[in-house]
Design an enzyme around this catalytic site. Structure first.
Site, PDB file in Angstrom:
ATOM      1  N   ARG A  95       1.386   1.165  -6.478  1.00 33.45           N
ATOM      2  CA  ARG A  95       1.300   0.578  -4.907  1.00 33.45           C
ATOM      3  C   ARG A  95       0.695  -0.406  -4.165  1.00 33.45           C
ATOM      4  NH1 ARG A  95       6.257   1.100  -2.508  1.00 33.45           N
ATOM      5  NH2 ARG A  95       5.153  -0.220  -0.967  1.00 33.45           N
ATOM      6  N   LYS A 103       9.470 -15.442 -21.597  1.00 33.88           N
ATOM      7  CA  LYS A 103       9.927 -14.146 -21.308  1.00 33.88           C
ATOM      8  C   LYS A 103      10.942 -13.456 -22.651  1.00 33.88           C
ATOM      9  CE  LYS A 103       8.266 -12.767 -18.594  1.00 33.88           C
ATOM     10  NZ  LYS A 103       7.009 -14.044 -18.070  1.00 33.88           N
ATOM     11  N   HIS A 138      13.990 -36.390 -30.217  1.00 34.48           N
ATOM     12  CA  HIS A 138      11.946 -36.841 -31.329  1.00 34.48           C
ATOM     13  C   HIS A 138      12.101 -35.986 -32.669  1.00 34.48           C
ATOM     14  CE1 HIS A 138      12.549 -40.854 -28.160  1.00 34.48           C
ATOM     15  NE2 HIS A 138      12.480 -39.764 -27.335  1.00 34.48           N
ATOM     16  N   ASN A 173       1.331   0.009   6.135  1.00 31.32           N
ATOM     17  CA  ASN A 173       1.496  -0.695   4.671  1.00 31.32           C
ATOM     18  C   ASN A 173       1.725  -2.243   5.482  1.00 31.32           C
ATOM     19  OD1 ASN A 173       2.261  -1.854   2.067  1.00 31.32           O
ATOM     20  ND2 ASN A 173       3.892  -0.590   2.431  1.00 31.32           N
ATOM     21  N   GLY A 174       1.723  -3.527   4.844  1.00 28.51           N
ATOM     22  CA  GLY A 174       2.307  -4.609   5.039  1.00 28.51           C
ATOM     23  C   GLY A 174       1.382  -5.548   6.302  1.00 28.51           C
ATOM     24  N   CYS A 232       1.115  -1.349  -0.385  1.00 31.57           N
ATOM     25  CA  CYS A 232       0.095  -0.095   0.044  1.00 31.57           C
ATOM     26  C   CYS A 232       1.005   1.040   0.306  1.00 31.57           C
ATOM     27  CB  CYS A 232      -1.006  -0.082   1.397  1.00 31.57           C
ATOM     28  SG  CYS A 232      -2.205  -1.605   1.454  1.00 31.57           S
ATOM     29  N   GLU A 234       9.313 -21.008 -19.055  1.00 28.52           N
ATOM     30  CA  GLU A 234       8.867 -19.728 -18.491  1.00 28.52           C
ATOM     31  C   GLU A 234      10.579 -18.921 -19.101  1.00 28.52           C
ATOM     32  OE1 GLU A 234       6.519 -18.033 -17.963  1.00 28.52           O
ATOM     33  OE2 GLU A 234       7.810 -15.741 -16.333  1.00 28.52           O
ATOM     34  N   GLU A 287       8.683 -12.563 -25.183  1.00 29.47           N
ATOM     35  CA  GLU A 287       7.606 -11.809 -24.912  1.00 29.47           C
ATOM     36  C   GLU A 287       8.423 -10.699 -25.309  1.00 29.47           C
ATOM     37  OE1 GLU A 287       6.337 -12.289 -20.547  1.00 29.47           O
ATOM     38  OE2 GLU A 287       5.615 -11.885 -21.701  1.00 29.47           O
ATOM     39  N   LYS A 305      -1.616  -6.525 -19.989  1.00 31.42           N
ATOM     40  CA  LYS A 305      -0.925  -7.054 -18.422  1.00 31.42           C
ATOM     41  C   LYS A 305      -2.264  -8.134 -18.475  1.00 31.42           C
ATOM     42  CE  LYS A 305       1.099  -7.565 -14.833  1.00 31.42           C
ATOM     43  NZ  LYS A 305       2.197  -8.583 -15.353  1.00 31.42           N
ATOM     44  N   TRP A 318      -4.206  -1.779  -1.540  1.00 26.24           N
ATOM     45  CA  TRP A 318      -3.680  -2.580  -2.270  1.00 26.24           C
ATOM     46  C   TRP A 318      -4.383  -3.740  -1.249  1.00 26.24           C
ATOM     47  CZ3 TRP A 318      -0.820  -7.086  -2.279  1.00 26.24           C
ATOM     48  CH2 TRP A 318      -0.893  -7.895  -3.308  1.00 26.24           C
TER      49      TRP A 318
HETATM   50  C1  AGP Z   1       3.208 -13.202 -18.457  1.00 24.19           C
HETATM   51  O1  AGP Z   1       4.324 -12.970 -18.814  1.00 24.19           O
HETATM   52  C2  AGP Z   1       2.647 -12.961 -19.554  1.00 24.19           C
HETATM   53  N1  AGP Z   1       2.008 -11.787 -19.728  1.00 24.19           N
HETATM   54  C3  AGP Z   1       1.564 -13.868 -19.674  1.00 24.19           C
HETATM   55  O2  AGP Z   1       1.649 -15.126 -19.988  1.00 24.19           O
HETATM   56  C4  AGP Z   1       0.295 -13.934 -18.259  1.00 24.19           C
HETATM   57  O3  AGP Z   1       1.113 -14.821 -17.393  1.00 24.19           O
HETATM   58  C5  AGP Z   1      -1.339 -14.753 -18.780  1.00 24.19           C
HETATM   59  O4  AGP Z   1      -1.313 -13.817 -19.556  1.00 24.19           O
HETATM   60  C6  AGP Z   1      -2.166 -15.272 -17.716  1.00 24.19           C
HETATM   61  O5  AGP Z   1      -2.470 -13.944 -16.671  1.00 24.19           O
HETATM   62  P1  AGP Z   1      -2.813 -14.550 -15.509  1.00 24.19           P
HETATM   63  O6  AGP Z   1      -2.411 -14.962 -14.682  1.00 24.19           O
HETATM   64  O7  AGP Z   1      -3.020 -12.706 -14.445  1.00 24.19           O
HETATM   65  O8  AGP Z   1      -4.091 -15.056 -15.652  1.00 24.19           O
END
Ligand code: AGP
Length: 610
Positions: free
Chosen positions: A27, A487, A506, A102-103, A2, A483, A490, A605, A76
């Site tokens: 925050r 990264k 394979h 906050n916390g 927060c 993962e 994207e 996002k 938050w």
């Molecule tokens: C993560 O780096 C991505 N931007 C994306 O794959 C994300 O994880 C995915 O859209 C799922 O989002 P969520 O965790 O909010 O459900």
């Protein structure tokens, strides 16, 4: 996470507080509020929603309070839904005290019960409100002594700011874990969770130390430790401009969030492992009997959350011996999976709003399954739908590429798996203890690993022009390979494939030739020797090897062109540190290419469409 702001001086506090809150909205923005000492009373205005809503509420209050001492907060939510009654500041029974926080106060239930027994009436569901009633309970003692006592009583990481009507020129603040800074002005003093909130008023700033108590008056600031010994502040002149100050001096939110991982992990673990290394998950609203009746688990998620879910499959199966299926949410919801009332479906989502994951858990619930949501956002759509909600407590994540929420999802799933194993009797106490100790060590390990971040990024920049990358891992390192590839795709726009290392022969091995980079996640595990053999196969076909290895692994080092070292950990805990070099790898390449890491092209996002 927060935001706190405070002002004590001679100017009207209201606009200083509100402007400060606007700078702290990153925050948290579930609710906002201010408290201003106005004559002999404290005026509080607060509302659910954003700072803009607070401004409307203040206008509706006819401009309300004109005093020159006050505190403000942007929330938050952690304890209690994001509604007006849970917005800060919180007051005592007589409205003579106002508190922002906050916390997390981990022992707030116990403190709350004691205060209720002593006759106090609570009006919110927050942990914060206990502080206001404790101040009231401690009577006419100097506020600084009261706050010291409260810091002794309260467990967990917290920062607080307190005003009392009988001390019209004083704010007392304290912190442990959660950040707090003070600003020095002429005839005025400032308090904030972060520098941008007060930077337009002063550039003379000091960071408040852990377990320090600060008294702010118009004449200056005094700091003591919990024993009352004076502490000399280290005052520095801040040279950043406002925009970079909002990112804490980091170039981007993604990098800031990478560096916030130790704190995010600490907060996610708070209260979940006790001093005897037993696991607690009171939010999982299942009796031990009901938990024992579960005979199958599904994990559904998208993107990065799916990779955390894949790690959960390994952990839950290994530790509980329950069968686990993992599904991409957009597949699960249409493939007619076999579910019944003995199935637990875990929907994982940072935002709690992803359309496919939300639809998947709604579908599962309609089939009679017990639905658990894990999310970072309190009261998000998934949190409202689910039968139980487990929160990661990473604080708002602004960079589109998930980083700190991913490591928190990993530890939360480790905790859930251990908890299920504990109540089902699938693991003995000694094994739970070993795992719990290792999980508890993670925030420090990540902190130390991040001290070497510049070196890892330096190594990564050598590969700025790479066109083809395979990320390989076996067992629980496979989700981390996926993962790492995501990264890089994207934020650096590099074609990268995450693959199980043992599966390369394979087919995909046909793509390996000089110029192909293979990133091998080969931390110590029962599959380590097999992973190294797979890396040999890549090397034999002229691939360049960048490897993530456990410290001391000379055998792996012998193969690699570049190594990112991570600390030793049990096999199922190691993914939490193993992913960090891969976050830094993608970040460094994206920056070297001059790309916008926080807002990569074509991405959002939160994906609320199918
Ligand atoms: C993560 O780096 C991505 N931007 C994306 O794959 C994300 O994880 C995915 O859209 C799922 O989002 P969520 O965790 O909010 O459900």
């Amino acid at each position: 996470m927060c935001g706190i702001v405070g002002y004590v001086g001679t100017k009207p506090a209201q606009s200083i507080l509100v402007n400060g809150l606007a700078r702290l909205e990153y925050r948290g923005y579930d609710s906002a509020g201010i408290a201003i000492i106005d004559g002999s009373k404290i005026g509080v205005t607060k509302t659910a929603g954003r700072v803009a809503d607070l401004i409307s509420s203040i206008a509706a209050d006819q401009g309300s309070y004109t005093g020159s001492v006050g505190i403000g907060h942007t929330r938050w939510a952690t304890h209690g839904a994001p509604v007006t009654k849970n917005a800060h500041p919180h007051s005592d029974c007589s409205q003579n005290v106002a508190v922002v926080h906050n916390g997390i106060i981990e022992n707030y239930m116990q403190l709350r019960d004691e205060l209720i027994a002593a006759g106090h009436t609570f009006t919110s569901d927050t942990d914060t409100e206990v502080v206001a009633h404790l101040v009231e309970q401690m009577g006419d003692e100097p506020l600084e002594i009261i706050v010291r006592n409260i810091m002794e009583k309260a467990e967990g990481a917290l920062a607080i700011g307190v005003v009392r009507a009988s001390d019209p020129d004083l704010i007392v603040a304290a912190r442990r874990g959660s950040p707090l800074v003070i600003g020095f002005g002429d005839g005025e003093s400032f308090l904030a969770s972060d520098i941008p909130a007060i930077l337009e008023h002063t550039r003379r700033i000091a960071i408040v130390g852990d377990d320090n108590v600060v008294s702010l008056t118009p004449g200056g600031v005094s700091i003591t430790d919990l024993a009352g010994n004076p502490v000399e502040p280290v005052v520095r002149d801040i040279e950043w401009d406002l925009e970079s100050a909002e990112r804490g001096g980091y170039d981007d939110f993604m990098l800031k969030e990478i560096y916030e991982q130790p704190k995010a992990l600490t907060d996610t673990l708070a209260g979940r492992i006790d001093d005897h290394y037993r696991i607690h998950l009171p939010e999982l609203d299942l009796t031990p009997r009901e938990a024992r009746a579960i005979d199958k688990v599904f994990v559904v998620a998208c993107g990065t959350s799916y990779h955390a879910g894949l790690m959960a499959k390994y952990a839950i199966e290994r530790w509980t011996r329950l069968p686990v299926e993992i599904d991409i949410a957009s597949e699960f919801r249409y493939r007619d999976p076999v579910l019944d009332d003995r199935t637990m479906v875990i929907g994982m989502s940072q935002s709690g709003e992803t359309a496919d994951t939300l639809a998947a858990i709604e579908y599962a619930q309609a089939q009679g399954a017990y639905v658990v949501a894990t999310t970072n956002v309190v009261d998000s759509s998934m949190a409202r739908v689910a039968d139980s909600v487990l929160y990661t407590r990473a604080g708002p994540e602004i960079g589109v590429a998930s980083t700190k929420t991913f490591v928190c999802q990993l530890v939360l799933m480790q905790i859930l798996a251990l908890y299920l194993a504990q109540i089902r009797g699938a693991l003995d106490g000694a094994t739970v203890e070993v795992m719990a100790k290792s999980i508890r060590a993670l925030p420090d390990q990540v902190e130390k690993l991040l001290e070497r971040a510049d070196d890892i990024m330096e190594q990564a920049r050598k590969y700025t022009d790479v066109k083809d990358v395979f990320f390989l891992g076996r067992g629980v390192s496979f989700p981390i390979a996926l993962e790492g590839a995501l990264k890089l795709k994207e934020i650096a726009y590099v074609r990268a494939e995450g693959y199980p290392a043992g599966e390369m022969k394979h087919g995909p091995i046909a793509l390996i030739e000089k110029g192909v980079l293979v990133v091998g996640v080969a931390t110590k595990s029962h599959l380590h020797a097999k992973t190294l053999s797979n890396m040999e196969e890549m090397k034999a076909r002229a691939a360049t090897l960048f490897m993530v290895l456990t410290e001391g692994d000379t055998e792996g080092q012998r193969l690699a062109d570049d190594v990112a070292w991570v600390p030793p950990a049990p096999e199922l805990i190691a993914p939490v540190t193993a992913v960090i070099p891969l976050q830094l790898f993608a970040y460094a390449i994206s920056k070297a290419k001059g790309l916008d890491v926080d807002k990569p092209r074509n991405l959002a996002k939160t994906v609320t469409v199918e």
